[in-house]
Write a protein that holds these residues in place. Sequence first.
Motif, PDB file in Angstrom:
ATOM      1  N   SER A 159     -19.844-123.462 -74.590  1.00  0.00           N
ATOM      2  CA  SER A 159     -20.475-124.508 -75.399  1.00  0.00           C
ATOM      3  C   SER A 159     -20.620-124.004 -76.825  1.00  0.00           C
ATOM      4  N   GLY A 160     -20.503-124.910 -77.748  1.00  0.00           N
ATOM      5  CA  GLY A 160     -20.665-124.556 -79.151  1.00  0.00           C
ATOM      6  C   GLY A 160     -19.447-123.853 -79.718  1.00  0.00           C
ATOM      7  N   ASP A 161     -19.555-123.513 -80.987  1.00  0.00           N
ATOM      8  CA  ASP A 161     -18.453-122.865 -81.690  1.00  0.00           C
ATOM      9  C   ASP A 161     -18.311-121.392 -81.324  1.00  0.00           C
ATOM     10  N   GLU A 162     -19.421-120.753 -80.948  1.00  0.00           N
ATOM     11  CA  GLU A 162     -19.388-119.329 -80.637  1.00  0.00           C
ATOM     12  C   GLU A 162     -19.857-119.106 -79.200  1.00  0.00           C
ATOM     13  N   PRO A 163     -18.930-119.183 -78.234  1.00  0.00           N
ATOM     14  CA  PRO A 163     -19.329-118.968 -76.842  1.00  0.00           C
ATOM     15  C   PRO A 163     -19.821-117.538 -76.634  1.00  0.00           C
ATOM     16  N   LEU A 164     -20.707-117.365 -75.682  1.00  0.00           N
ATOM     17  CA  LEU A 164     -21.250-116.071 -75.351  1.00  0.00           C
ATOM     18  C   LEU A 164     -20.179-115.259 -74.628  1.00  0.00           C
ATOM     19  N   ALA A 165     -19.878-114.072 -75.144  1.00  0.00           N
ATOM     20  CA  ALA A 165     -18.850-113.224 -74.542  1.00  0.00           C
ATOM     21  C   ALA A 165     -19.344-112.657 -73.210  1.00  0.00           C
ATOM     22  N   PRO A 166     -18.533-112.737 -72.160  1.00  0.00           N
ATOM     23  CA  PRO A 166     -18.945-112.191 -70.862  1.00  0.00           C
ATOM     24  C   PRO A 166     -19.351-110.721 -70.943  1.00  0.00           C
ATOM     25  N   GLU A 167     -18.658-109.945 -71.753  1.00  0.00           N
ATOM     26  CA  GLU A 167     -18.964-108.521 -71.886  1.00  0.00           C
ATOM     27  C   GLU A 167     -20.378-108.306 -72.432  1.00  0.00           C
ATOM     28  N   THR A 168     -20.802-109.174 -73.336  1.00  0.00           N
ATOM     29  CA  THR A 168     -22.156-109.100 -73.893  1.00  0.00           C
ATOM     30  C   THR A 168     -23.187-109.394 -72.813  1.00  0.00           C
ATOM     31  N   VAL A 169     -22.927-110.409 -72.024  1.00  0.00           N
ATOM     32  CA  VAL A 169     -23.847-110.780 -70.944  1.00  0.00           C
ATOM     33  C   VAL A 169     -23.939-109.652 -69.921  1.00  0.00           C
ATOM     34  N   VAL A 170     -22.803-109.064 -69.557  1.00  0.00           N
ATOM     35  CA  VAL A 170     -22.793-107.966 -68.596  1.00  0.00           C
ATOM     36  C   VAL A 170     -23.657-106.818 -69.088  1.00  0.00           C
ATOM     37  N   ARG A 171     -23.489-106.417 -70.340  1.00  0.00           N
ATOM     38  CA  ARG A 171     -24.297-105.307 -70.896  1.00  0.00           C
ATOM     39  C   ARG A 171     -25.783-105.636 -70.866  1.00  0.00           C
ATOM     40  N   ARG A 172     -26.133-106.856 -71.241  1.00  0.00           N
ATOM     41  CA  ARG A 172     -27.549-107.245 -71.264  1.00  0.00           C
ATOM     42  C   ARG A 172     -28.152-107.252 -69.867  1.00  0.00           C
ATOM     43  N   ILE A 173     -27.420-107.770 -68.895  1.00  0.00           N
ATOM     44  CA  ILE A 173     -27.923-107.803 -67.522  1.00  0.00           C
ATOM     45  C   ILE A 173     -28.028-106.392 -66.958  1.00  0.00           C
ATOM     46  N   GLU A 174     -27.011-105.567 -67.180  1.00  0.00           N
ATOM     47  CA  GLU A 174     -27.074-104.176 -66.701  1.00  0.00           C
ATOM     48  C   GLU A 174     -28.285-103.455 -67.271  1.00  0.00           C
ATOM     49  N   GLU A 175     -28.534-103.637 -68.546  1.00  0.00           N
ATOM     50  CA  GLU A 175     -29.681-102.984 -69.191  1.00  0.00           C
ATOM     51  C   GLU A 175     -30.999-103.486 -68.589  1.00  0.00           C
ATOM     52  N   GLU A 176     -31.106-104.775 -68.365  1.00  0.00           N
ATOM     53  CA  GLU A 176     -32.327-105.357 -67.815  1.00  0.00           C
ATOM     54  C   GLU A 176     -32.577-104.895 -66.379  1.00  0.00           C
ATOM     55  N   LEU A 177     -31.510-104.754 -65.599  1.00  0.00           N
ATOM     56  CA  LEU A 177     -31.670-104.370 -64.197  1.00  0.00           C
ATOM     57  C   LEU A 177     -31.808-102.863 -63.996  1.00  0.00           C
TER      58      LEU A 177
END
Length: 108
Positions: A53-71
């Motif tokens: 969605s939008g002009d700048e989609p969220l990169a999967p790699e960014t989401v993976v890093r954020r989730i790994e850090e949170e968990l």
Amino acid sequence: LTISCADHFSSTDAEQINHLRLSVAQRIVSQVRHEDFVTLFDDRSFALLLVKSGDEPLAPETVVRRIEEELKHPFVLADQSVSLSVTIRQIRLTPGTSLEEIVRQMDS
């Protein structure tokens, strides 16, 4: 997203396991956007669908890093600190991808 914590799942009651799953889900949801989709896939796995969605989609790699850090941070289960072993697999979906294909990719 595959979450492995077999030692704790076999040695605790259903209420504690459900509390752990809810805690994990809350941490995952806190790292994605409101338009993304998170669901429990099976006993130890969550499925995450990143919606373009939008002009700048969220990169999967960014989401993976954020989730790994949170968990990485321990959870509390039956008054004990529990760390989870987490494996995240990225699956590309195309129109017509079957559930069997998704499961095969998750298990590979």
